[in-house]
Structures are given as C-alpha cells and as structure tokens.
Design an enzyme around this catalytic site. Structure first.
Site, mmCIF file in Angstrom:
data_model
loop_
_atom_site.group_PDB
_atom_site.id
_atom_site.type_symbol
_atom_site.label_atom_id
_atom_site.label_comp_id
_atom_site.label_asym_id
_atom_site.label_seq_id
_atom_site.Cartn_x
_atom_site.Cartn_y
_atom_site.Cartn_z
ATOM 1 N N HIS A 1 42.844 17.638 55.836
ATOM 2 C CA HIS A 1 44.187 17.342 56.356
ATOM 3 C C HIS A 1 44.583 18.321 57.467
ATOM 4 C CE1 HIS A 1 44.896 14.175 53.486
ATOM 5 N NE2 HIS A 1 44.414 14.959 52.529
ATOM 6 N N TRP B 1 54.095 56.498 52.182
ATOM 7 C CA TRP B 1 53.806 55.160 52.711
ATOM 8 C C TRP B 1 54.981 54.868 53.643
ATOM 9 C CZ3 TRP B 1 56.205 50.343 52.647
ATOM 10 C CH2 TRP B 1 55.395 49.260 53.022
ATOM 11 N N ASN C 1 61.366 58.853 47.681
ATOM 12 C CA ASN C 1 60.703 57.545 47.665
ATOM 13 C C ASN C 1 61.792 56.496 47.602
ATOM 14 O OD1 ASN C 1 59.146 55.243 47.201
ATOM 15 N ND2 ASN C 1 59.113 55.594 44.983
ATOM 16 N N GLY C 2 61.818 55.613 48.584
ATOM 17 C CA GLY C 2 62.839 54.558 48.596
ATOM 18 C C GLY C 2 63.246 54.260 50.026
ATOM 19 N N CYS D 1 55.993 55.464 48.161
ATOM 20 C CA CYS D 1 55.644 56.879 48.254
ATOM 21 C C CYS D 1 55.548 57.445 46.838
ATOM 22 C CB CYS D 1 56.720 57.662 48.996
ATOM 23 S SG CYS D 1 57.087 56.985 50.615
ATOM 24 N N LYS E 1 49.726 51.044 46.261
ATOM 25 C CA LYS E 1 49.523 50.380 44.975
ATOM 26 C C LYS E 1 50.828 49.826 44.399
ATOM 27 C CE LYS E 1 46.938 49.539 41.304
ATOM 28 N NZ LYS E 1 45.975 48.441 41.482
ATOM 29 N N GLU F 1 42.973 34.212 44.852
ATOM 30 C CA GLU F 1 42.793 35.614 44.505
ATOM 31 C C GLU F 1 41.582 36.195 45.250
ATOM 32 O OE1 GLU F 1 44.459 37.879 43.448
ATOM 33 O OE2 GLU F 1 43.077 39.421 42.774
ATOM 34 N N LYS G 1 41.744 39.346 48.005
ATOM 35 C CA LYS G 1 40.935 40.571 47.891
ATOM 36 C C LYS G 1 40.200 40.867 49.194
ATOM 37 C CE LYS G 1 42.128 42.194 44.923
ATOM 38 N NZ LYS G 1 42.936 41.694 43.847
ATOM 39 N N ARG H 1 49.894 55.558 45.755
ATOM 40 C CA ARG H 1 51.225 55.066 46.130
ATOM 41 C C ARG H 1 51.449 55.125 47.635
ATOM 42 N NH1 ARG H 1 54.569 54.834 41.515
ATOM 43 N NH2 ARG H 1 56.291 54.501 42.917
ATOM 44 N N GLU I 1 42.573 42.016 51.863
ATOM 45 C CA GLU I 1 43.179 43.307 51.557
ATOM 46 C C GLU I 1 42.235 44.468 51.853
ATOM 47 O OE1 GLU I 1 44.090 43.650 47.402
ATOM 48 O OE2 GLU I 1 45.504 45.283 47.709
HETATM 49 O O1 M6R Z 1 52.069 46.117 40.095
HETATM 50 P P1 M6R Z 1 52.145 44.651 40.388
HETATM 51 O O2 M6R Z 1 51.195 43.844 39.598
HETATM 52 O O3 M6R Z 1 53.547 44.114 40.278
HETATM 53 O O4 M6R Z 1 51.715 44.514 41.914
HETATM 54 C C1 M6R Z 1 51.823 43.277 42.568
HETATM 55 C C2 M6R Z 1 51.078 43.295 43.870
HETATM 56 O O5 M6R Z 1 51.616 44.229 44.747
HETATM 57 C C3 M6R Z 1 49.580 43.597 43.688
HETATM 58 O O6 M6R Z 1 48.990 42.719 42.781
HETATM 59 C C4 M6R Z 1 48.840 43.488 45.025
HETATM 60 O O7 M6R Z 1 48.857 42.169 45.472
HETATM 61 C C5 M6R Z 1 47.415 44.014 44.885
HETATM 62 N N1 M6R Z 1 47.239 45.182 45.703
HETATM 63 C C6 M6R Z 1 46.386 43.022 45.267
HETATM 64 O O8 M6R Z 1 45.091 43.525 45.050
#
Ligand code: M6R
Length: 590
Positions: free
Chosen positions: A486, A69, A93-94, A2, A585, A463, A467, A27, A470
């Site tokens: 396999h 969030w 937040n927490g 949050c 984020k 990666e 993406k 956030r 996500e």
């Molecule tokens: O701020 P950070 O790099 O520690 O974040 C790590 C992950 O939460 C972040 O890379 C996440 O996987 C991305 N949203 C992927 O696009």
C-alpha cells in the site's frame, strides 16, 4: 534523564560520588561533574562521560555529583553541573518550565549567568534566598520554580550538610557504611546504601549531624521508613571491554526464571473484582514497554474477548481519554519513572480507574501509585536499550492476561502450562546467534531496513526495528507485512534488507507473499520462524529457526535474536551499544 547524587561522609567522598555517577551514567552521558566541600568548595566538570572526572580529586566529606542528558544548552563544560552561585553549588534533574521568565527577571536585577542551562537559575534563586539556613533557602527558592526537579544543594559555609528536594523527578535517600546519600534512583545506590527511603513530590531532605530528615513543603518533619533495596537491583558487572547489553541479553533465561517464580507466588485475588467488573481496559507505556503492551492487548482481546485500548503514554494523557471509575489501566514501565507513563497512571487514578503497574523497580514512583503491582525480576538493566526487561514484561503480561481470563470465565488459556518453558526456550534462541552474526556481517552497511510481521509478529517487528534504530543508528520501520504494497514497497530496490518474523501458522503464507514481493524487486530477505516448513518453503535469503512455543508466547522468544542482531549491527558500525546517541535510560522529563 540526568542523574544526581549527593553524599555526606566522615571520609573523603569524591570516590563515592565518582562511583555513584558511574552507576548513574545510564541516565545521561553528555557531561558530568562533582563538587566537594572541605574548607572551600571545589567544582570539577567536563563535557563527556563520567570517566573524565577520574583525572581530578579533592578532599572533603560533603559533595554532590551529576551526569547530564542535555535539555537546555548543548553539552559543554560550562553547561555541565554542578552550578555555582555565591556560596551555593547545585545539581538538578528536571526542567524549569518558567526558565525564560525567571532568567529575564534575574538578569534584569543584575545577575550574570555562566551557562545556558535552566538549572543555573535554581542555584541563583537558592543563593539569593540563603541566609545561613540551607533548608529554608532551598524551600523558598523552589516556590518560584515551575516544572520538574530533583535537586541536591550544598553551601560553602555548611560542611557536613546537604539539602535535596523533589517534584516529579525521582529522589531517594540512603544510609551506608560509606556515608549518607541522596540519589536519583535505587539501582545506583544498591550495594552502597544498606537502607533506603524515597522522597515524595514536594518533599525536602536534609542530611546534617549524621542524620537524614525528610520535610514537607511547609518544612514540617515527615516520618519515613527506611527499607533494604532489592538485592537483585545490583548491576551486573561486565569484564573489561564487555558491554552491559550483551550481558543483559545473556541473562534473559535467568530473568525469566526469577520472574516466573515471583509470579507463581503472586496473589491476584486483590485485583479480581476490578478485572471482573472492568468496563474498559487500557494499556499504556512508552518505547519498548509500549510494544509489550501491544502484545498484551492482542492476547487479552483474543483470549478473553475483552477489548484493550493500547496507547503510548505520552499521547494517551493528551487525548482526553474516555476513562473513569470501573475502568482498568495497565501501565508498563521497566524503570517505573518514565514521566509520560507516570502521568497517564496519575490521570487514571484521578479519574477513579484501577491502576495495575508492571515494573522492574518495586519501589519506583509508578509502583507507589498503583492499586495492584506486578514486579518483574529482570534485575538492574544498565544498557539504555531495553532487552531482558522486555521479555520479563511480556511474561508478567501473559500472566495478567491469563488471570483476566480466569476471573472472567474460570478457565486458563491453552498456553498457560507452556509459560514454564519460556526460560528454556529463551536459552535455546541463543542457537540463532551464529546465523544472526552472518546476517549482521552482511547488512551492517545498510542505511534503512524493514521489519515485517503480522498479528503478534508485528509487535516483534516493531521492537526489532526500534532496537536497530536506537543502537545501530540504521533507519528501520516495523511494518504490517500486508501493508507493504500500500505504499512502502516503493522503497524496495536491489539489496534493500527486509527482516520478516513469521511465527503465526495461519498468517505464514501471507507473510511469505510479502517476502516474495520484496524478493522479486531485488530486496534481501531474512526470515525468522519456529516452523521448519515455513522456512523451507520460503524464498528468503537468510533463514533462522526459532525454538517452538505456543504462538501467543512467541514474541518473548522471537525478539531475542533481533535484540542480538541490533547489538551486532551496532558493534559492526563502531558504536557503543550501552550508550546510544542522544538517549538516556530513564526518561523522567516529558
Ligand atoms: O523505563 P520504561 O520502560 O518506562 O522506559 C520506556 C522507554 O523509554 C524505553 O523502553 C526505551 O524505548 C528503550 N530505551 C528502548 O530500548
């Protein structure tokens, strides 16, 4: 997760809080709310994005805001913050870990709750402790709370006053011409606050009488130095209808150039002794950052002959790692606030290991606990999906790997000089976008995909798959091309999409074999390589020529068309690339 913000101003603060929440929206965007205090306390909160709050307005120079969030309680108007209890309004937040016990206790004493959140409990505790001294009430209430928090609190009978506190969730204070602020992070205040100071765990902040004061847990004043926030953390602005993710991909060459310039200036001598003496090297990170750590581990092992143990940070901290004095831990995090990565770094520190942090935020929590710091210059990354920060992380890690080799063997890797070509190669990779547009056009209806690669290309495959999951919500798996037969080959049927990254000359034939196996079972293959011959000889249906660089550097470039592919798939499927479902984020809770 949050985002919280608080403001005390001589002018009305609703607009400043709203703008701050807009900048904090990455956030969390399940619901949002603002409380402002004039003669009375007024609270506006709504399920959905921050823009829902533009329909409201209230006068008053003291206020708090929140973008959520959800952890405890579904996104709803009632569960949105601020929460009110008596004269108190609070944003949090927490996670309150002893939530169930505290709620049962308070209900037993006759308290009524209006939400399902853990946060409302803190508001109740502050209200019950409040006798006109807000700072003392917040301090004593938080003694009962287990877990993590950054809170901002105002009281109806204390206009001009705001109290905030932190444990394990980020919190900063800032001074600007629009007023005095507390906020979850610096990027959201960059451009608003001219000077910023960070709170440490266990500290409280009081804004009153035009001053910002910091206190420790026993309410002793703590002196703080305010600094100017990094100018580059100001968010890019995107024109109406544009997306941050697209703008951030376009920025990759600039981000790499700036990061390179910063790395050239960086003195690595302070970490030389630790690197030379390292018994073991660990690399920890989460999500996208973990994929850059995988590349680092591979390269250091190959170039310098030093094995690097690479783990996702959340697993690392719970697996009783053999780690101690003489070891080096490299923690990678764009935000520098990811809870698991921070805890892994803290664990390493506590065991006497040397911690190297790679982060985009030079004043983040991770930065402050590291022995040695590499700050990339990606600039503010607002889209939840990490793009330019990944390329910059890789660049920092290449640099670090090169320095490790230098300290060990007094030589630099063969590709060292080619680092200078990375920004131009990144720019040249945009030339693939027309082909990628066609690919997305063809594949946007897919329900699942494989991304194949070998060696470093496997990191890129992972990666790429992350993406597309996500933001485009297509199930995807990044897979070692050689592993396909396999088990996973069983899923291949007519038109099943497989993206293959093949930038390693020695393994290109092996990857091609995997594509042939897919093709002969009816699958649809797309191939990315910097070798025209590899493309020419391939059975792939779609082929894309990447700009050429030495193979160890290819992950920083090969990923760019895949980032863009995920973006295009997302748009084709009708989703918002900047705000993927269920995500935020900054993952500041475990
Ligand atoms: O701020 P950070 O790099 O520690 O974040 C790590 C992950 O939460 C972040 O890379 C996440 O996987 C991305 N949203 C992927 O696009």
């Amino acid at each position: 997760m949050c985002g919280i913000i608080g403001c005390v101003s001589e002018k009305d603060c609703y607009g400043a809080l709203y703008d701050g929440l807009k900048r904090l929206e990455y956030r969390g965007y399940d619901s949002a709310g603002i409380a402002v205090l004039d003669r009375e306390l007024r609270i506006f909160k709504k399920k959905g994005g921050v823009s829902n709050l533009s329909a409201f307005y209230a006068r008053g120079g003291t206020g708090i805001g929140h973008t959520r969030w959800a952890t405890h309680g579904a996104p709803s108007d009632a569960n949105a913050h601020p929460h009110r209890a008596g004269k108190i309004a609070l944003v949090h937040n927490g996670i309150v870990e002893n939530f169930a016990a505290l709620r049962a206790e308070l209900e037993g004493e006759g308290e009524r709750f209006f939400s399902d959140t853990d946060s409302e409990i803190i508001a109740k505790l502050v209200s019950r402790a409040y006798r006109g001294d807000l700072l003392a009430a917040v301090q004593s209430a938080l003694l009962r709370v287990e877990g993590s928090y950054a809170v901002a609190v105002i009281a109806e009978d204390r206009p001009g006053e705001l109290v905030a506190a932190k444990r394990k969730s980020p919190l900063v204070a800032g001074k600007g011409s629009a007023g005095l602020f507390v906020c979850s992070d610096i990027p959201a205040l960059a451009g608003t606050a001219e000077y910023i100071a960070q709170a440490e765990d266990g500290e409280l902040i009081r804004i009153a009488d035009g001053e910002i004061e910091f206190f420790d847990g026993a309410l002793h004043p703590v002196p703080k130095t305010f600094f100017r926030p990094q100018e580059e953390l100001r968010a890019l602005s995107v024109a109406g209808g544009g997306y941050f993710m697209r703008a951030e991909i376009a920025e990759i060459p600039r981000a790499l150039r700036d990061t390179l310039a910063a790395l050239r200036e960086k003195d690595f001598a302070p970490c030389a002794r630790a690197l030379r003496a390292a018994q073991r090297v660990f690399a920890v990170a989460c999500g996208t950052a973990y994929h850059s750590a995988l590349v680092f581990a591979d390269i250091v092992e190959k170039e310098a002959g030093i094995p690097v143990l690479c783990h996702t940070a959340g697993e690392f901290r719970y697996r009783a790692p053999v780690l101690g004095t003489g070891d080096v831990l490299v923690a990678v995090s764009q935000s520098g606030e990811t809870a698991d990565t921070l805890e892994a770094a803290r664990l390493a520190r506590a065991r006497g290991a040397y911690v190297i942090a790679v982060t985009n935020i030079g004043c983040s929590s991770l930065a402050s606990l590291a022995d040695f710091l590499l700050v990339m210059r990606a600039g503010a990354e607002i889209a939840v999906a990490a793009t330019k920060s990944y390329n910059c992380q890789l660049l920092c890690l290449y640099y670090l790997a090169g320095q490790m080799l230098f300290f060990k063997e007094e030589r630099l890797p063969s590709w060292w000089g080619s680092l200078e070509r990375l920004p131009a190669a990144a720019e040249a990779s945009f030339g693939c976008f027309a082909e990628v547009d066609r690919l997305a056009d063809r594949l946007h209806g897919a329900r699942a995909m494989y991304y194949l690669g070998r060696g470093l290309d496997l990191c890129t495959a992972r990666e790429g798959a992350l993406k597309v999951k996500e933001i485009a919500r297509v199930f995807a798996e990044g897979y070692a091309a050689g592993e396909l037969k396999h088990g996973s080959l069983a899923l291949i049927e007519d038109h099943f999409p497989v993206v293959c990254i093949s930038t390693g000359a020695s393994l290109a034939k092996k990857s091609e074999n995997a594509l042939a196996e897919v093709k002969s079972r009816g699958g649809y293959c797309a191939l990315f390589s910097q070798y025209p011959q590899v493309l020419q000889e391939s059975c792939a249906d779609a082929k894309c020529l990447l700009p050429a660089l030495p193979e160890p550097l290819m992950p920083a470039v090969a990923v760019i068309p895949l980032q863009y592919f995920a973006y295009k798939m997302c748009l084709e499927r009708g989703f918002d690339p900047d705000k993927p479902r269920n995500l935020a984020k900054s993952v500041t809770v475990e």
